[in-house]
Design a protein around this motif. Sequence first.
Motif, mmCIF file in Angstrom:
data_model
loop_
_atom_site.group_PDB
_atom_site.id
_atom_site.type_symbol
_atom_site.label_atom_id
_atom_site.label_comp_id
_atom_site.label_asym_id
_atom_site.label_seq_id
_atom_site.Cartn_x
_atom_site.Cartn_y
_atom_site.Cartn_z
ATOM 1 N N ASN A 20 1.067 79.489 67.699
ATOM 2 C CA ASN A 20 0.680 78.024 66.788
ATOM 3 C C ASN A 20 1.549 76.928 67.192
ATOM 4 O O ASN A 20 2.813 76.956 67.317
ATOM 5 C CB ASN A 20 1.040 78.364 65.314
ATOM 6 C CG ASN A 20 0.235 77.373 64.581
ATOM 7 O OD1 ASN A 20 0.648 76.094 64.689
ATOM 8 N ND2 ASN A 20 -0.238 77.453 63.463
ATOM 9 N N ASN A 22 2.746 74.358 65.855
ATOM 10 C CA ASN A 22 3.730 74.144 64.769
ATOM 11 C C ASN A 22 4.797 75.093 64.783
ATOM 12 O O ASN A 22 5.748 74.770 64.030
ATOM 13 C CB ASN A 22 2.791 73.957 63.680
ATOM 14 C CG ASN A 22 1.861 72.704 63.845
ATOM 15 O OD1 ASN A 22 2.188 71.599 64.309
ATOM 16 N ND2 ASN A 22 0.889 72.937 63.161
ATOM 17 N N ASP A 23 4.661 76.144 65.294
ATOM 18 C CA ASP A 23 5.767 77.123 65.529
ATOM 19 C C ASP A 23 7.041 76.763 66.179
ATOM 20 O O ASP A 23 6.694 76.185 67.151
ATOM 21 C CB ASP A 23 5.360 78.650 65.698
ATOM 22 C CG ASP A 23 4.437 79.286 64.575
ATOM 23 O OD1 ASP A 23 4.357 78.620 63.369
ATOM 24 O OD2 ASP A 23 3.652 80.187 64.723
ATOM 25 N N ARG A 52 6.162 79.934 68.867
ATOM 26 C CA ARG A 52 5.110 79.623 70.228
ATOM 27 C C ARG A 52 5.721 79.839 71.475
ATOM 28 O O ARG A 52 6.936 79.575 71.582
ATOM 29 C CB ARG A 52 4.936 77.757 69.989
ATOM 30 C CG ARG A 52 4.248 77.023 71.006
ATOM 31 C CD ARG A 52 4.550 75.567 70.662
ATOM 32 N NE ARG A 52 3.750 74.948 71.847
ATOM 33 C CZ ARG A 52 4.162 73.557 71.991
ATOM 34 N NH1 ARG A 52 5.056 72.969 70.976
ATOM 35 N NH2 ARG A 52 3.689 72.884 72.948
#
Length: 273
Positions: A20, A22-23, A52
């Motif tokens: 992801n 946003n990770d 990520r």
Amino acid sequence: MDKQSLFLHGKKVSYIESGNVNDPPVLLLHGVPESSLVWGEMFPCIVSCGYRTIAPDLPGFGDSDPFDEPSTWERFEQFVSDFTTKLNLDKFHLIVHDWGGLIGLKWACDHPENILSLFVSNTTLSEEYKWHSLAQIWQTPRTGEKVMELMANRLHFQNEMKKTIPNIPDETVEDFYRVFRTPESSRVILDLYRSGNLDKVKTYNEKLNHIKIPVTIIWGENDPYIPNEFAYKLQNEGLPHANVYIIQHAGHFIQIEVPDEVNIYIQQHFQNV
């Protein structure tokens, strides 16, 4: 495994990204003669931990274009700056192997504020290290070029890699071979090794000592290129708070040889950061 690409200074850089966006990001830097595919078995594990992953083919390796200038240690370090800036990676976890460690650890020492944790395998900045026999050949003018001519034979290269890493996937062997295809492409390795004067990092153990982030060091017990004693030298000389683990019956390319064992330590690392 699907790669993406971007352009830096007009040169294509291929990389694998998963997880992801946003990770928290994890940057993975491979060694010689590798590519981003060396991390293939690690990606799902790291993503499952909630991170990520971004793993480039370093310039001249895999599907990435080489530099126009000589492929020196310093130029690869600058590449890390350029690549992470391009992807807006401000703070990230760093995983390194082999030459990815010489490049990445040096970079981490010069940019400690950007590194959240370190996961290090089979690499060294120690002045006590003596280059392995193939490295010494590559470092020798004319002799290195002659050996590269032999390594340009695809079948010979495939056979040697299969001997070294019996379970290596064919796709990965082919990706690793790309750097040897022509005298021009193999120049990348010759330039890098000929710039690899460890006197350049005499001050870096002190710099490593200032890195107070979580650190894991893992190693193959039977690494023929960098003996496992250098795992403890890295800890003792620069990263005294690191956790060190030696994987029994494994060699240098542990990410492919024993991925399940490596992933155990990756999970453990990311559970504790």
